[in-house]
Design a protein around this motif. Structure first.
Motif, PDB file in Angstrom:
ATOM      1  N   ILE A 193       0.843  -1.205   0.000  1.00  0.00           N
ATOM      2  CA  ILE A 193       0.000   0.000   0.000  1.00  0.00           C
ATOM      3  C   ILE A 193       0.871   1.244   0.000  1.00  0.00           C
ATOM      4  CG2 ILE A 193      -1.692   1.328   1.321  1.00  0.00           C
ATOM      5  CD1 ILE A 193      -2.799  -1.345   2.358  1.00  0.00           C
ATOM      6  N   GLY A 194       1.878   1.258   0.899  1.00  0.00           N
ATOM      7  CA  GLY A 194       2.734   2.437   1.027  1.00  0.00           C
ATOM      8  C   GLY A 194       3.565   2.707  -0.207  1.00  0.00           C
ATOM      9  N   ILE A 195       4.044   1.641  -0.874  1.00  0.00           N
ATOM     10  CA  ILE A 195       4.887   1.821  -2.062  1.00  0.00           C
ATOM     11  C   ILE A 195       4.041   2.174  -3.282  1.00  0.00           C
ATOM     12  CG2 ILE A 195       6.443   0.614  -3.638  1.00  0.00           C
ATOM     13  CD1 ILE A 195       7.447  -0.978  -1.188  1.00  0.00           C
ATOM     14  N   THR A 196       2.848   1.562  -3.391  1.00  0.00           N
ATOM     15  CA  THR A 196       1.962   1.873  -4.525  1.00  0.00           C
ATOM     16  C   THR A 196       1.442   3.304  -4.448  1.00  0.00           C
ATOM     17  OG1 THR A 196       1.266  -0.451  -4.610  1.00  0.00           O
ATOM     18  CG2 THR A 196      -0.093   1.139  -5.790  1.00  0.00           C
ATOM     19  N   PHE A 197       1.053   3.716  -3.225  1.00  0.00           N
ATOM     20  CA  PHE A 197       0.576   5.093  -3.000  1.00  0.00           C
ATOM     21  C   PHE A 197       1.569   5.781  -2.069  1.00  0.00           C
ATOM     22  CE2 PHE A 197      -3.212   2.304  -3.305  1.00  0.00           C
ATOM     23  CZ  PHE A 197      -3.684   2.729  -4.531  1.00  0.00           C
TER      24      PHE A 197
ATOM     25  N   LYS B 265      13.444   6.954  -1.575  1.00  0.00           N
ATOM     26  CA  LYS B 265      13.341   5.682  -2.311  1.00  0.00           C
ATOM     27  C   LYS B 265      12.480   4.672  -1.544  1.00  0.00           C
ATOM     28  CE  LYS B 265      17.921   6.279  -4.356  1.00  0.00           C
ATOM     29  NZ  LYS B 265      19.289   5.712  -4.480  1.00  0.00           N
ATOM     30  N   PRO B 266      11.182   4.969  -1.363  1.00  0.00           N
ATOM     31  CA  PRO B 266      10.337   4.113  -0.523  1.00  0.00           C
ATOM     32  C   PRO B 266      10.287   2.658  -0.964  1.00  0.00           C
ATOM     33  CG  PRO B 266       9.011   5.672  -1.799  1.00  0.00           C
ATOM     34  CD  PRO B 266      10.427   6.095  -1.930  1.00  0.00           C
ATOM     35  N   MET B 267      10.420   2.392  -2.272  1.00  0.00           N
ATOM     36  CA  MET B 267      10.345   1.013  -2.746  1.00  0.00           C
ATOM     37  C   MET B 267      11.403   0.140  -2.072  1.00  0.00           C
ATOM     38  SD  MET B 267      10.845  -0.446  -6.604  1.00  0.00           S
ATOM     39  CE  MET B 267      11.097  -2.198  -6.863  1.00  0.00           C
ATOM     40  N   LYS B 268      12.621   0.644  -1.989  1.00  0.00           N
ATOM     41  CA  LYS B 268      13.702  -0.130  -1.377  1.00  0.00           C
ATOM     42  C   LYS B 268      13.720   0.042   0.146  1.00  0.00           C
ATOM     43  CE  LYS B 268      16.741   0.197  -5.426  1.00  0.00           C
ATOM     44  NZ  LYS B 268      18.046   0.674  -5.934  1.00  0.00           N
ATOM     45  N   THR B 269      13.483   1.266   0.597  1.00  0.00           N
ATOM     46  CA  THR B 269      13.669   1.578   2.012  1.00  0.00           C
ATOM     47  C   THR B 269      12.663   0.853   2.896  1.00  0.00           C
ATOM     48  OG1 THR B 269      14.474   3.765   1.370  1.00  0.00           O
ATOM     49  CG2 THR B 269      13.869   3.462   3.679  1.00  0.00           C
ATOM     50  N   VAL B 270      11.379   0.829   2.499  1.00  0.00           N
ATOM     51  CA  VAL B 270      10.342   0.219   3.341  1.00  0.00           C
ATOM     52  C   VAL B 270      10.641  -1.261   3.582  1.00  0.00           C
ATOM     53  CG1 VAL B 270       7.913  -0.418   3.453  1.00  0.00           C
ATOM     54  CG2 VAL B 270       8.547   1.868   2.706  1.00  0.00           C
ATOM     55  N   LEU B 271      10.963  -1.990   2.519  1.00  0.00           N
ATOM     56  CA  LEU B 271      11.213  -3.423   2.656  1.00  0.00           C
ATOM     57  C   LEU B 271      12.481  -3.692   3.465  1.00  0.00           C
ATOM     58  CD1 LEU B 271      10.293  -4.600  -0.952  1.00  0.00           C
ATOM     59  CD2 LEU B 271       8.919  -4.812   1.120  1.00  0.00           C
TER      60      LEU B 271
ATOM     61  N   ARG C  34       2.802  -1.005  -9.860  1.00  0.00           N
ATOM     62  CA  ARG C  34       3.056  -1.584  -8.539  1.00  0.00           C
ATOM     63  C   ARG C  34       4.522  -1.979  -8.455  1.00  0.00           C
ATOM     64  NH1 ARG C  34      -1.822  -3.582 -10.157  1.00  0.00           N
ATOM     65  NH2 ARG C  34      -3.612  -3.264  -8.755  1.00  0.00           N
ATOM     66  N   PRO C  35       5.364  -1.130  -7.938  1.00  0.00           N
ATOM     67  CA  PRO C  35       6.782  -1.492  -7.838  1.00  0.00           C
ATOM     68  C   PRO C  35       7.015  -2.727  -6.968  1.00  0.00           C
ATOM     69  CG  PRO C  35       6.457   0.860  -7.469  1.00  0.00           C
ATOM     70  CD  PRO C  35       5.109   0.242  -7.483  1.00  0.00           C
ATOM     71  N   TYR C  36       6.096  -2.954  -6.030  1.00  0.00           N
ATOM     72  CA  TYR C  36       6.214  -4.139  -5.157  1.00  0.00           C
ATOM     73  C   TYR C  36       4.839  -4.781  -5.041  1.00  0.00           C
ATOM     74  CZ  TYR C  36       6.150  -6.802  -0.825  1.00  0.00           C
ATOM     75  OH  TYR C  36       5.968  -7.791   0.091  1.00  0.00           O
TER      76      TYR C  36
END
Length: 489
Positions: A70-74, A229-235, A386-388
């Motif tokens: 959810i966080g990476i998509t939005f 870079k939320p896609m990498k950072t969140v995970l 959807r990056p993730y």
């Protein structure tokens, strides 16, 4: 204007801050005060309780990975609110906002009162803390937290990282002391692996007690708009914070048992203090200090998170424009001010907190709806970037967990308060029409201008990401009519 001086919520947080943010949210005061729910419902079966502590981390990891999608998509602050609005429309997202407007201040008031109680208790060693000084100190703490949030994210960041280091240092002290005791042969309390095995209902309760200790991993949705870079950072943050916290929880529970028997743990009101008093009496004062620091950091982050949801609601038009304004420190000033004022009222009228605590059941409902929204978008908008993408069984398991967290309390201990909660949620409909359909009030527009000048706040500048979204939307609109233009043959 210089990019550094732009008034907007900037993507300034990196991997270390994001990991610290998750750890602060997951490790509350519970591990210091009363980590005994799992042991209690495991029928004091030490081996089973330790297995539950280790295994329960898998459940919130699945939920957090769903939240990560959810966080990476939005990539917005308060992404779960934005997801609900995108998937289910204005009404559902507004009711979510309605609950946040009361749940956030209620939680802040509870944390401030608890922190005030721990801070004053040393001055009243032989009696309970008087209510009036406790309330005064709680109010002072709330406004200190508000001022820190008014000043932007730098102070919040520094205090949060300091609190994380302090928590981990105290827990490491307990762990290292426990290692020494284990080497010296203090294993008698760890030998009760063959105790009575609990019934299925108690085992499930023990699992949920363990789950609650990790269950705020979805908080990453609140800050994805401010992560680099939320896609990498969140995970990366999720896969760093959860294993680290799991190891710490597992070791701390083992080392509590090197000194205290299961019965002593269940009877103690503050397990860490009892443990330290037995092992290192000269450092007993450190634990209350650690509990206070833990509560203060959780209070600070709670106000920080809730203010982001109110801010994005102002941006999406579900609250007045005033809530979408920032001060010169790029802080959500009005949102924080509203939260602190409402929390102060809850501290003064303490009975409100008891009612607000029942709203926690609604959090699981919103969580289940958010996860269902992911499924809905996958079916209705398969081409949405959807990056993730979370593994589907994890998504279904997260929905099932959220529904269990709603249904089990209702079945196990039905209470009239739950009817009041339903009525309270529906009361949000009374405010839905005037706020969504923008009933214009001349006096409110004048008050907005006055408050804007008084607090020196303004509408934030458009970020580069928002500008690119606008440009993409404009290009799509221009391309659509061209399909209907007849050929010039």
């Amino acid at each position: 204007m210089d990019a550094e001086r732009k008034i907007q919520l900037k993507s300034v947080f990196g991997y270390s801050w994001g990991t610290s943010f998750l750890i602060v949210n997951i490790i509350g005061a519970g591990i210091f005060v009363a980590p005994k729910g799992v042991l209690k419902y495991s029928c004091m079966n030490v081996g089973l309780s330790l297995c539950i502590w280790a295994g329960c981390a898998l459940l919130p990891i699945m939920t957090s990975l769903c939240s990560a999608e959810i966080g990476i998509t939005f990539s917005h602050c308060g992404a779960h609110y934005y997801c609900l609005k995108r998937c289910f429309g204005n009404l559902i997202s507004f009711l979510n906002l309605w609950i946040t407007l009361f749940l956030g201040p209620g939680l802040a008031a509870s944390q401030a009162l608890l922190l005030a109680g721990y801070s004053i208790q040393p001055f009243y060693p032989s009696c309970s803390v008087p209510k009036l000084p406790k309330k005064y100190l709680a109010l002072a703490i709330l406004w200190i937290v508000g001022i820190l949030n008014f000043r932007g994210v730098k102070g919040v960041t520094w205090l949060q990282i300091s609190s994380t280091v302090l928590k981990m240092a105290i827990l490491d002290l307990i762990s290292l002391s426990g290692v020494v005791l284990l080497v010296r042969g203090r294993k008698q309390n760890l030998n009760s692996f063959c105790a009575e095995f609990p019934e299925a209902s108690r085992f499930i309760e023990a699992v949920f007690q363990g789950y609650f200790s990790y269950s705020v991993g979805g908080c990453s949705m609140y800050i994805t708009g401010e992560l680099k870079k939320p896609m990498k950072t969140v995970l990366k943050c999720i896969f760093t914070a959860f294993p680290l916290v799991t190891i710490v929880y597992f070791l701390v529970n083992i080392f509590y048992l090197t000194v205290l028997t299961p019965k002593e743990i269940l009877s103690s009101d503050a397990v860490a203090i009892t443990w330290t008093d037995r092992v290192i009496p000269s450092l007993t004062w450190v634990i209350p200090f650690g509990i206070s620091a833990s509560l203060f950091s959780n209070l600070l982050i709670n106000v920080f998170e809730s203010s982001r949801v109110i801010y994005i609601a102002g941006q999406e038009g579900q609250l007045p424009l005033l809530f979408n304004m920032l001060n010169i420190y790029s802080s959500t000033f009005i949102s924080v001010l509203l939260l602190v004022i409402m929390a102060s009222i809850a501290v003064v009228l303490k009975n409100l907190i008891d009612l607000i605590n029942y709203l926690y059941i609604v959090v699981s409902i919103w969580s289940a709806l958010s996860m269902t929204g992911i499924l809905k978008l996958r079916y209705q908008k398969p081409n949405l970037p959807r990056p993730y993408k979370v593994f589907l069984p994890f998504l279904l398991a997260a929905i099932a967990i959220s529904l269990c967290l709603v249904l089990i309390p209702l079945v196990k201990s039905p209470h009239m308060y739950y009817i009041y909660v339903c009525l309270f949620i529906l009361s949000g409909l009374l405010f839905y029409i005037p706020l969504i359909f923008k009933l214009r009030l001349l006096w409110f527009e004048k008050m907005t201008c006055y408050l804007q000048l008084l607090f020196n706040i303004c509408i934030p500048e458009v970020s580069d990401e928002q500008m690119s979204e606008i440009e993409v939307g404009t290009v799509k609109k221009k391309k659509k009519p061209s399909k209907n233009i007849p050929s010039s043959k």
